[in-house]
Design an enzyme around this catalytic site. Structure first.
Site, PDB file in Angstrom:
ATOM      1  N   GLY A   1       0.824  -1.196   0.000  1.00 20.56           N
ATOM      2  CA  GLY A   1       0.000   0.000   0.000  1.00 20.56           C
ATOM      3  C   GLY A   1       0.857   1.243   0.000  1.00 20.56           C
ATOM      4  N   ARG A   2       0.327   2.305   0.590  1.00 16.98           N
ATOM      5  CA  ARG A   2       1.033   3.588   0.598  1.00 16.98           C
ATOM      6  C   ARG A   2       2.405   3.476   1.251  1.00 16.98           C
ATOM      7  NH1 ARG A   2       0.650   7.534   4.633  1.00 16.98           N
ATOM      8  NH2 ARG A   2      -0.998   6.276   5.567  1.00 16.98           N
TER       9      ARG A   2
ATOM     10  N   SER B   1       0.237  -9.384  -1.019  1.00 12.92           N
ATOM     11  CA  SER B   1      -0.850  -9.133  -0.089  1.00 12.92           C
ATOM     12  C   SER B   1      -2.080  -9.803  -0.665  1.00 12.92           C
ATOM     13  CB  SER B   1      -1.085  -7.630   0.148  1.00 12.92           C
ATOM     14  OG  SER B   1      -1.481  -7.001  -1.045  1.00 12.92           O
TER      15      SER B   1
ATOM     16  N   THR C   1       6.534  -2.980  11.603  1.00 11.43           N
ATOM     17  CA  THR C   1       6.216  -1.623  12.061  1.00 11.43           C
ATOM     18  C   THR C   1       4.724  -1.339  11.882  1.00 11.43           C
ATOM     19  OG1 THR C   1       6.785  -0.709   9.892  1.00 11.43           O
ATOM     20  CG2 THR C   1       8.523  -0.713  11.568  1.00 11.43           C
TER      21      THR C   1
ATOM     22  N   ARG D   1       1.357  -3.593  13.066  1.00 10.10           N
ATOM     23  CA  ARG D   1       0.634  -3.888  14.294  1.00 10.10           C
ATOM     24  C   ARG D   1       1.151  -5.206  14.852  1.00 10.10           C
ATOM     25  NH1 ARG D   1      -0.365   0.609  13.778  1.00 10.10           N
ATOM     26  NH2 ARG D   1      -2.346   1.747  13.983  1.00 10.10           N
TER      27      ARG D   1
ATOM     28  N   GLU E   1       0.913  -2.965  24.403  1.00  9.43           N
ATOM     29  CA  GLU E   1       1.760  -1.774  24.456  1.00  9.43           C
ATOM     30  C   GLU E   1       1.290  -0.855  25.567  1.00  9.43           C
ATOM     31  OE1 GLU E   1       1.899   0.048  20.588  1.00  9.43           O
ATOM     32  OE2 GLU E   1       2.551  -1.792  19.609  1.00  9.43           O
TER      33      GLU E   1
ATOM     34  N   HIS F   1       7.157   1.575  19.570  1.00 10.89           N
ATOM     35  CA  HIS F   1       6.149   2.098  18.662  1.00 10.89           C
ATOM     36  C   HIS F   1       6.450   3.551  18.286  1.00 10.89           C
ATOM     37  CE1 HIS F   1       1.768   1.344  17.261  1.00 10.89           C
ATOM     38  NE2 HIS F   1       2.420   2.081  16.382  1.00 10.89           N
TER      39      HIS F   1
END
Length: 318
Positions: free
Chosen positions: A153-154, A174, A233, A235, A264, A283
């Site tokens: 994606g982006r 994906s 990076t 989830r 977290e 995070h």
């Protein structure tokens, strides 16, 4: 007086990244630099606040909590979506939910910081130099290696482009990725098993959902090269954390760079804290000056617009 709670302001900088004086009328802005997990504690802390600002998905807002906050009128999340907020329940409780924009490059840059830190053993060598040592490890070259991007994606596309600049062969997968979309990004689409088996670096850039939760488990880790690096990076729950710890402990993958976790902040007793060949960050993907400027500036805009009766960036129930 309007009371505004800013949650998870770990660095105590929310007051520095926006002009809160722009809010109409008198307002008290209270930042909290610690994180609470217990719902009773969160409810007690937020009692009496009219507005709550949530930092990403750190603090869940289920129906049970929202019903205990009768004075809450506006809940603003940093970012355009927040899976930890029950938006339908908020609507039922008369709470408007708004979001903000973001700055897209931070997670991409941290991804590469983690890749390079693991590949070149930066934390180990830094600690060695500080302790009086010299050259304890042998690094891994990225030029000529294969980068496997899971989620084109982006963010994944930006990561792929940087991989190409390093001279890496970039492949991607994906669930909905097509050959045409991959070609537009200048990479090859492969099946998931091929990506896992051939990539020297596997980096994850997916939204957490029912079909991505636990996507990388024991079977997937077993398919990876014993020298491969896994970077997450996105989830934490996309990776089976227990299976990852086991693979690292047994030396079945080369290393991992992690910025996200199942829980977290990462619990003090988490076995990841002692896992070998890892680089762990708290995070930090979105924690940059430019991102915080966008977050908090638009938080103030959201609150001001809500007070005028013209809320903006409203997140409606699905």
């Amino acid at each position: 007086m309007l009371r505004i709670a800013v949650l998870d302001d770990f660095q105590a900088v929310a007051a520095d990244f926006a002009d809160w004086s722009r809010l109409p009328g008198e307002a008290e802005v209270v930042g909290f630099a610690d994180h609470l997990d217990d719902e009773d504690a969160v409810a007690a802390r937020l009692a009496g606040f009219d507005v709550v600002v949530a930092m990403r998905e750190r603090t869940p807002f289920p129906r049970s909590l929202l019903e205990r906050l009768p004075e809450l009128r506006l809940l603003v999340t940093t970012g355009a979506r927040n899976a930890a907020i029950d938006v339908a329940a908020a609507a039922d409780c008369g709470v408007t939910v708004c979001g903000t924009g973001a700055h897209p490059t931070g997670p991409v840059e941290l991804t590469w910081a983690l890749i390079l830190a693991v590949a070149r053993h930066v934390p180990t060598e830094d600690a060695g130099v500080r302790a009086g040592g010299w050259q304890r490890t042998v690094g891994t070259d990225l030029a000529g290696a294969t980068l496997g991007v899971v989620g084109l994606g982006r963010l994944g596309t930006r990561v792929a482009r940087i991989g190409q600049a390093f001279g890496m062969d970039v492949v991607a997968w994906s669930h909905n990725l097509t050959d045409e979309r991959a070609a537009e990004a200048g990479v090859r689409r492969v099946e998931r098993d091929e990506l896992l088996a051939t990539a020297d670096v596997v980096t994850l850039h997916l939204v957490l959902s029912e079909r991505t939760r636990g996507l990388v488990g024991r079977d997937e880790l077993a398919r990876m090269k014993p020298t491969a690096i896994l970077v997450n990076t996105s989830r934490g729950p996309i990776v089976d954390e227990a299976a990852l710890v086991e693979a690292l402990h047994e030396g079945r993958i080369g290393g991992a760079g992690l910025d996200v976790y199942d829980r977290e902040p990462l619990p003090v007793d988490s076995p990841l804290r002692n896992a070998q060949r890892t680089v762990l960050t708290p995070h930090l993907g979105y924690v940059t000056r430019d991102t915080y400027t966008v977050f908090y500036r638009e938080v103030v805009e959201d609150v001001a617009a809500f007070l005028r009766g013209e809320p903006v960036r409203v997140i409606a129930p699905a």
